[in-house]
Design an enzyme around this catalytic site. Structure first.
Site, short mmCIF file in Angstrom:
data_model
loop_
_atom_site.label_atom_id
_atom_site.label_comp_id
_atom_site.label_asym_id
_atom_site.label_seq_id
_atom_site.Cartn_x
_atom_site.Cartn_y
_atom_site.Cartn_z
CB CYS A 41 29.90 -40.40 2.23
SG CYS A 41 28.28 -39.65 2.54
CG ASP A 43 28.71 -35.05 0.49
OD1 ASP A 43 28.22 -34.59 1.53
OD2 ASP A 43 29.12 -34.33 -0.45
NE ARG A 45 29.46 -31.48 0.17
CZ ARG A 45 29.09 -31.06 1.37
NH1 ARG A 45 29.27 -29.80 1.69
NH2 ARG A 45 28.54 -31.88 2.24
CG HIS A 97 32.34 -36.50 3.87
ND1 HIS A 97 31.62 -35.33 3.89
CD2 HIS A 97 31.42 -37.49 3.70
CE1 HIS A 97 30.33 -35.61 3.73
NE2 HIS A 97 30.19 -36.90 3.62
CB CYS A 100 29.34 -37.05 7.00
SG CYS A 100 28.37 -38.38 6.24
CO CO Z 1 28.49 -38.01 4.00
#
Ligand code: CO
Length: 208
Positions: A41, A43, A45, A97, A100
């Protein structure tokens, strides 16, 4: 992150690498032969290399919203084919994750513009697994399970490609599904039964 200090931070990073190995960048410039294709992803993090403890050159990385492997997405399909046919990676990993945003958005009744067709692929995962998901009354549990099932279905989407099928047969390429738990920092292997999935879906998706 202080944006104005990025160039200075880069210089510190260069020096730290050279302190460990004076030929670090010479070796890096000579070429890459990563053993893993990581699809994760976007993302901020869920970094790819850092959570795996990987060094530059060890993982070929593709990231998009909710770690999707969509057959008409030229980007992910190009990455897959190049990683498999040219780089000859030994393993493909799909890493989702918990928490998400893409998966959570797909659980909402909302018009999100251009994200609608993207997130519809996650809604399709929900539809395939609706009996299991509808049985979960806790919304957190439901979202977490959808994250896991989405990873599993994206692994199946990897298996549906001709490049993967050929390499699985000729040199034992495998696919693995992981979920990153940002509340603990731990990676969880979903232990997807890749061999069974491969066998099951080949009845319909055999391109080889
Ligand atoms: Co995500």
């Amino acid at each position: 992150m202080d944006f104005d200090k990025i160039i200075e931070k880069n210089e510190l990073w260069v020096q730290s690498k050279l302190d460990q190995d004076p030929d670090f960048f010479k070796k890096m410039a000579a070429g890459q032969s990563p053993e893993v294709l990581y699809i994760g992803c976007s993302d901020s993090r869920v970094t790819a290399e850092e959570i795996m403890g990987a060094e530059p050159g060890e993982a070929f990385v593709h990231r998009n919203i909710a770690n999707m492997v969509i057959s008409i997405d030229l980007n992910v399909m190009s990455v897959l084919q190049y990683a498999i046919d040219v780089l000859k990676v030994k393993r493909v990993v799909v890493c989702g994750h918990y928490g998400c945003g893409g998966v959570l958005a797909s659980l909402q009744a909302a018009d999100l513009g251009i994200l609608n067709p993207w997130l519809r692929n996650i809604r399709d995962v929900y539809r395939i697994h609706r009996n299991e998901l509808n049985a979960l009354t806790d919304s957190q549990q439901k979202a977490d399970r959808l994250v896991e099932l989405n990873v599993k279905e994206q692994c199946v989407n990897v298996i549906k490609t001709a490049a993967f099928q050929k390499a699985a047969k000729s040199r034992g390429l495998t696919v693995h599904g992981w979920v990153f738990d940002m509340s603990t920092g731990k990676l969880k292997d979903l232990d997807i039964d890749f061999e069974t999935h491969l066998k099951n879906i080949m009845e319909i998706y055999d391109l080889n």
